[in-house]
Design a protein around this motif. Structure first.
Motif, PDB file in Angstrom:
ATOM      1  N   VAL A 111       0.839  -1.202   0.000  1.00 52.39           N
ATOM      2  CA  VAL A 111       0.000   0.000   0.000  1.00 52.39           C
ATOM      3  C   VAL A 111       0.874   1.252   0.000  1.00 52.39           C
ATOM      4  O   VAL A 111       0.653   2.188  -0.763  1.00 52.39           O
ATOM      5  N   PHE A 112       1.908   1.207   0.809  1.00 49.55           N
ATOM      6  CA  PHE A 112       2.779   2.387   0.897  1.00 49.55           C
ATOM      7  C   PHE A 112       3.464   2.666  -0.438  1.00 49.55           C
ATOM      8  O   PHE A 112       3.487   3.796  -0.914  1.00 49.55           O
ATOM      9  N   LEU A 113       4.003   1.598  -1.040  1.00 46.04           N
ATOM     10  CA  LEU A 113       4.713   1.799  -2.311  1.00 46.04           C
ATOM     11  C   LEU A 113       3.769   2.313  -3.393  1.00 46.04           C
ATOM     12  O   LEU A 113       4.127   3.156  -4.207  1.00 46.04           O
ATOM     13  N   MET A 114       2.515   1.827  -3.345  1.00 42.70           N
ATOM     14  CA  MET A 114       1.538   2.240  -4.342  1.00 42.70           C
ATOM     15  C   MET A 114       1.259   3.740  -4.260  1.00 42.70           C
ATOM     16  O   MET A 114       1.141   4.428  -5.254  1.00 42.70           O
ATOM     17  N   PHE A 115       1.134   4.242  -3.053  1.00 44.21           N
ATOM     18  CA  PHE A 115       0.750   5.641  -2.860  1.00 44.21           C
ATOM     19  C   PHE A 115       1.925   6.538  -2.493  1.00 44.21           C
ATOM     20  O   PHE A 115       1.742   7.686  -2.143  1.00 44.21           O
ATOM     21  N   GLN A 116       3.142   5.974  -2.572  1.00 43.17           N
ATOM     22  CA  GLN A 116       4.305   6.683  -2.039  1.00 43.17           C
ATOM     23  C   GLN A 116       4.426   8.114  -2.566  1.00 43.17           C
ATOM     24  O   GLN A 116       4.605   9.058  -1.809  1.00 43.17           O
ATOM     25  N   LYS A 117       4.268   8.260  -3.887  1.00 44.85           N
ATOM     26  CA  LYS A 117       4.515   9.557  -4.499  1.00 44.85           C
ATOM     27  C   LYS A 117       3.533  10.603  -3.971  1.00 44.85           C
ATOM     28  O   LYS A 117       3.913  11.690  -3.545  1.00 44.85           O
TER      29      LYS A 117
END
Lengths: 379, 291
Positions: B272-278
């Protein structure tokens, strides 16, 4: 298309009264410009008409219907904001159609009306773009387009050109004037730029500190300002003011003394003037002559000369501390730091009493015909 | 090599060192979850501890699924987390919208209360909350029948509803909404939009970054819930992953299996974090809560 009537409109923010009982009649199809310096209440007044600002006291009628307590969306007004306020996540088409969508107009009808407005404003190729892909001028046109599709009774413009560069501002000003010519709707336009006011308006409302100073056509305001504030605000560059003392008063003549000692007679309405009063004489830069050929000659120290090609602005000091501006047509041979004589004619002068109120000059005695001849130039 | 290059090199070394410190536990967990028990201990004091080398298999994962009811816990956790986040995004942003863009009596007081609530930790209210939950009746399924239960304990919703509204998230939304120019609302108001339509059609679509931030933070908060589920849920049916790991740990389990369980719990959060990181990073910078 609608008449608009303001009756004793007052706005208070807490204890602070910012609009002090304004009465105004705007006729159907008129282009009215509210003009005044920052903080004079012009935007507040516009927002009160729009319904975005509550009216503390007084009434607003649109088309003979009292809308004082009617919500903004039901007043039949549309507004162009200073910031354009285009929804950034919607395309131009969606932006323009949003109001109709909220009013549950059919999709087919929305498309038709958006296309129609886009045609008027030449927005056709931009309809599928988002606002951030548009230039300042295009955004401005979309903001106007958004108001057109709603077919409002009254258009409101809140300093719509102030975010554009000078060149584009002139272009958009012409487009807005054309648009008014085409639509013939009632339009109210707020600006602090007197050039916009003069060029666009059928009627100008000059505001200061929440009061109406004068209402009239651009030329009326230019030729017969009611007070020194309007005289100074309308016209660019600003009117020159020279303090002078009343030496003697007769039935239709004032004897005035200028700071440098020059004495002259001025035919005027002398009813409320007495000897010893200090008056302000106003003369517009474009009416000052660069030589001594006029009726009243004074001597000034030239400070700065600006050559614009088509005209020349000369900034000078008179009697030590009075700044004078001259606008000379074409190129002038005046050099900086010159000491020279300049002059002006009586029939271009304005007189104001100590309270700033205009004292009428007796134009009949001042070759009225000559003044009238100058009208086109003045505009 | 110039001084500038040396400085850059120094920085890179320093940052790599820091990165290593933070990555070490994560790598150790993932690598150990694939190794048999003896290999974990044999590699413990060498670089091999964090390298996927030697005899690797998914045996530990298989054991976790056999020994523990992990898939039920996983679905429970997912349902609780996603459900709460969705409800939370709506409720918290709507309150923030009314606080930041409308005016009503008592508005300032409510804002002050919201801000004040941020300093109260869950631990301080957990006991009264438990008492309250134990007294609230609810309707639920039991043995294929709809029954009236006398308390909220041992349910999924007791793990969701108390955490939907969150003062910190309301404040994040409030901060973000406050910076959106009022002209948009006024333009929409003139276009005939109601306050809710302004929220729905204008403000929400313009607030992607803050919604992403709150979604991630709320997801983490809910996914990592530990104390509350231990107190409010005794049975298996409504148990989420986190208390599950404690129970699994308590049983006879190898370290490899525990690491496998921990990896299963961590991976969704990482995804989840990597998906929304930006969006997350942009929004944190925008929200002015750097660090």
């Amino acid at each position: 298309m609608a008449d608009l009537k303001l009756t004793q409109v007052i706005k208070r923010f807490g204890d602070l009264e910012t609009i002090h009982g304004i009465d105004l009649d705007i006729k159907d199809g008129e282009f009215v410009v509210f003009v005044g310096p920052s903080g004079c209440g012009k935007s507040t007044l516009l927002r009160m008409i729009a319904g975005l600002e509550e009216i503390t006291d007084g009434d607003i009628h649109i088309d003979n219907e009292c809308v004082t307590r009617v919500p903004a969306s039901k007043r039949g007004v549309a507004m162009v904001f200073q910031s354009y306020a285009l929804y950034p996540h919607m395309t131009v088409r969606e932006n323009m159609g949003f109001g109709l969508k909220m009013a549950k107009v059919s999709k087919h009808e929305i498309t038709r009306r958006v296309d129609e407005a886009a045609q008027i404003l030449q927005l056709g190729p931009l309809l599928d773009r988002k606002p951030k892909a548009l230039s300042g001028g295009q955004r401005q046109r979309v903001a106007i387009g958004r108001t057109i599709v709603r077919n409002p009774k009254v258009f409101l413009f809140d300093e719509p050109l102030s975010n554009l560069d000078a060149e584009l501002r002139v272009k958009m000003r012409v487009e807005i004037a054309k648009l008014h010519g085409e639509l013939r709707n009632t339009m109210i336009y707020v600006t602090h730029d007197q050039t916009e006011a003069m060029t666009l308006a059928d009627k100008i409302v000059v505001l200061r500190s929440g009061n109406v100073e004068q209402v009239g056509s651009p030329l009326e305001l230019y030729l017969n300002p009611a007070n020194d504030f309007v005289a100074g605000f309308i016209g660019s560059p600003q009117m020159n003011f020279i303090n002078c003392e009343v030496l003697a008063v007769t039935a239709d003549m004032l004897r005035l003394r200028f700071p440098c000692g020059l004495e002259t007679d001025m035919p005027a309405m002398t009813a409320n003037v007495k000897a010893g009063d200090n008056l302000k004489l106003g003369i517009r830069p474009e009416h000052v002559l660069e030589d001594a050929s006029g009726e009243l000659v004074i001597c000034v120290d030239v400070d700065v000369v600006e050559h614009l090609g088509g005209s020349t602005f000369v900034y000078a000091d008179y009697a030590g501390d009075i700044s004078m501006t001259l606008q000379v047509g074409g190129l002038s041979d005046i050099n900086g730091k010159d000491k020279r004589e300049i002059s002006f004619n009586r029939h271009y002068c304005h007189l104001f009493n100590e309270a700033g109120k205009s004292i009428g000059l007796r134009k009949d005695a001042l070759e009225l015909k000559a003044a009238e001849k100058m009208l086109p130039m003045a505009g | 090599m110039s001084v500038k290059h040396l400085k850059t090199l120094g920085w890179y070394l320093f940052l790599t060192g820091i990165g290593y410190v933070f990555l070490f536990p994560l790598l150790f967990m993932l690598v150990s979850s694939l190794k048999p028990e003896q290999a974990i201990f044999a590699d413990l004091y060498s670089i091999r501890a964090i390298l996927p080398v030697g005899e690797l298999s998914l045996d530990n994962y298989r054991q976790v699924f056999e020994k523990s009811n992990v898939s039920l816990y996983f679905w429970n956790s997912l349902f609780i987390t996603v459900g709460t986040v969705i409800m939370g995004l709506f409720v918290n942003s709507l309150l923030a919208f009314t606080l930041s863009r409308m005016s009503w009596r008592g508005q300032k007081l409510v804002l002050a209360v919201v801000i004040a609530l941020m300093i109260i930790p869950l631990e301080a209210i957990v006991v009264p909350l438990l008492l309250l939950a134990s007294k609230l009746p609810s309707i639920g399924w039991e043995g294929g029948m709809l029954v009236l239960k006398s308390s909220w304990l041992n349910t999924l919703h007791v793990q969701m509803l108390p955490f939907v509204a969150n003062s910190f998230f309301i404040f994040l939304f409030y901060q973000f909404f406050r910076d959106i120019p009022k002209d948009f609302d006024e333009a929409a108001e003139l276009d005939g939009a109601t306050p809710f339509q302004i929220y729905r059609h204008i403000i929400v679509p313009m607030s992607g970054p803050v919604f992403a931030t709150v979604a991630i933070l709320h997801f983490l908060l809910m996914w990592n819930q530990y104390i509350w589920p231990i107190m409010a849920v005794q049975g298996e049916d409504a148990r989420p992953l986190m208390p599950g790991i404690q129970i699994f740990f308590g049983r006879q389990s190898s370290w490899g299996e525990i690491m496998a369980y921990a990896s299963l719990v961590t991976l969704p959060v990482l995804a989840v974090f990597l998906m929304f990181q930006k969006k997350f990073v942009t929004s944190l910078a925008g929200a002015g809560i750097k660090g």
